[in-house]
Design an enzyme around this catalytic site. Structure first.
Site, PDB file in Angstrom:
ATOM      1  N   ALA A 107      23.874 -65.200  51.240  1.00 15.30           N
ATOM      2  CA  ALA A 107      23.212 -66.369  51.155  1.00 15.30           C
ATOM      3  C   ALA A 107      22.872 -66.873  49.652  1.00 15.30           C
ATOM      4  CB  ALA A 107      21.715 -66.445  51.769  1.00 15.30           C
ATOM      5  N   GLY A 108      23.531 -66.188  48.648  1.00 17.54           N
ATOM      6  CA  GLY A 108      23.309 -66.318  47.223  1.00 17.54           C
ATOM      7  C   GLY A 108      21.635 -66.183  46.812  1.00 17.54           C
ATOM      8  N   ASP A 156      19.326 -62.581  37.510  1.00 17.26           N
ATOM      9  CA  ASP A 156      18.776 -62.182  38.886  1.00 17.26           C
ATOM     10  C   ASP A 156      18.049 -61.102  38.790  1.00 17.26           C
ATOM     11  OD1 ASP A 156      20.357 -64.309  39.765  1.00 17.26           O
ATOM     12  OD2 ASP A 156      22.069 -62.919  40.096  1.00 17.26           O
TER      13      ASP A 156
HETATM   14  C1  GLA Z   1      25.238 -65.508  39.609  1.00 15.84           C
HETATM   15  C2  GLA Z   1      25.239 -64.171  38.653  1.00 15.84           C
HETATM   16  C3  GLA Z   1      23.990 -64.790  37.549  1.00 15.84           C
HETATM   17  C4  GLA Z   1      24.118 -66.142  37.245  1.00 15.84           C
HETATM   18  C5  GLA Z   1      24.420 -67.217  38.171  1.00 15.84           C
HETATM   19  C6  GLA Z   1      24.974 -68.622  37.979  1.00 15.84           C
HETATM   20  O1  GLA Z   1      24.173 -65.551  40.592  1.00 15.84           O
HETATM   21  O2  GLA Z   1      24.734 -63.184  39.135  1.00 15.84           O
HETATM   22  O3  GLA Z   1      23.999 -63.758  36.677  1.00 15.84           O
HETATM   23  O4  GLA Z   1      25.208 -66.131  36.036  1.00 15.84           O
HETATM   24  O5  GLA Z   1      25.683 -66.582  39.101  1.00 15.84           O
HETATM   25  O6  GLA Z   1      23.817 -69.109  37.203  1.00 15.84           O
END
Ligand code: GLA
Length: 364
Positions: A107-108, A156
């Site tokens: 789900a991101g 993250d």
């Molecule tokens: C993914 C990566 C993060 C970041 C995002 C884009 O979620 O894990 O580190 O680069 O893409 O902002």
């Protein structure tokens, strides 16, 4: 069993600052009240056992001396964390780990960072390694980049470990190590909420395209003579000759400015302005950085049409989730309109839920 310790580890949404964490830019995230539960206990040998309630995944076992390539699939995130801790010079014994997910995967919402950070924090505490949270985040990041093979940034992991209820986390990714600062969130006092719309889409080009965007940003920075692309000035897009690199740079440049503007809007409780900044970020990711997809665009447009102050994709793109800022009493309207738009295209209905800022990984 008395010797079992239980950890609660949040997922995250990125409020703003997308594709900036590997460009030395500022990013503003929120750990959320959708979490993984990780139970751990020490063993008397050097074996690591990992169980998960994830459909289709079995128990995985490997030694603490596990090497890249030994473990694949879901359990590679756990093996990579153990490997990364050892690579960072830490000595510890075997553990049993049970993971229960309250966080939709794909789900991101950073279920992978929650897993690596949660296991790293749990081993740190269990064996008294004394690793600080930013170093734990760097170790978890290395698990993904050095073991799983996903060249992710650091935002993250930092959000999952440094989250605080009622606050967003502003990260300066240009600093070594990156620094974090809390920014209070007060939209709920004004009757607003943050809605996550998990599109359920995951386009398989995501991984290759992520690496390609990183590469384009590095090439643009090199052509401009910069250490990283977030340092680019307003002259950058004129100086670059390649149209694709110009567009990528325009995103990085404008997104960096949007993060600063969003922090200012948050501090002033300027909600319509914050909403407009979120929507502008989405348009830039769609048109200049080209990491959106129809499912994300339709959810953003539907949310705004149904009354959201603003909405944008969150995370790497090509699927995953949208976040929308809206009045609490518009939630049902937004949900219904987006569902109708999805149904009209024969897409599976998205899952929409309200999220609140939550604390980082913690022992219960
Ligand atoms: C993914 C990566 C993060 C970041 C995002 C884009 O979620 O894990 O580190 O680069 O893409 O902002």
């Amino acid at each position: 069993m008395t010797d079992v310790r239980q950890w609660i580890v949040p997922g995250r949404v990125n409020l703003i600052g997308e594709h900036l964490d590997y460009n030395g830019g500022p990013v503003l995230l929120m750990a959320i009240d959708r979490t993984l539960t990780i139970k751990v206990r020490r063993r008397d040998d050097d074996t690591v056992n990992v169980w998960t309630d994830r459909a289709g995944s079995n128990k995985a076992s490997f030694p603490t001396s596990v090497r890249p390539g030994d473990v694949e699939g879901w359990a590679a995130y756990a093996a990579g964390t153990v490997w990364s801790l050892v690579e960072a010079g830490h000595a510890f014994g075997g553990v049993d780990v049970v993971v229960e997910s309250g966080l939709p995967s794909g789900a991101g919402l950073s279920s992978s960072a929650a897993l690596t950070c949660g296991i790293a924090a749990a081993i740190d505490e269990l064996f008294g390694l004394g690793i600080d949270r930013t170093d734990l985040a760097l170790i978890a990041q290395r698990a993904e980049s050095g073991y799983v093979g996903a060249p992710v940034g650091i935002m993250d992991q930092l959000a999952v470990l440094h989250g605080e209820g009622g606050n967003a986390i502003l990260i300066d990714t240009a600093a070594t190590p990156p620094t974090t600062q809390l920014v209070p969130i007060a939209w709920e006092e004004s009757g607003l909420i943050l809605l996550v719309i998990a599109t359920g889409a995951h386009h398989s080009l995501a991984d290759g395209e992520y690496a390609a965007r990183r590469d384009e940003c590095e090439r643009a920075a090199a052509e401009l003579g910069l250490d990283h692309l977030s340092q680019a000035g307003l002259d950058a897009t004129v100086r670059l000759t390649d149209d694709v690199l110009k567009a990528r740079t325009r995103h990085v440049l404008t997104e960096t400015a949007r993060v600063r503007a969003a922090v200012s809007a948050l501090n002033r409780s300027a909600w319509p302005q914050l909403g407009a900044i979120l929507t502008a970020s989405h348009e830039s990711l769609r048109d200049d950085f080209e990491v959106s997809c129809p499912e994300l665009d339709v959810a953003v447009e539907g949310a705004i049409e149904a009354g959201a102050l603003g909405a944008r994709m969150t995370g790497g793109g090509f699927g995953g989730s949208v976040i929308a800022l809206l009045p609490l009493d518009e939630v049902a309207t937004v949900r219904e309109l987006v569902e109708a738009r999805y149904a009209a295209r024969d897409w599976t209905a998205p899952e929409a839920f309200v999220v609140h800022a939550a604390g980082g990984a913690h022992l219960v």
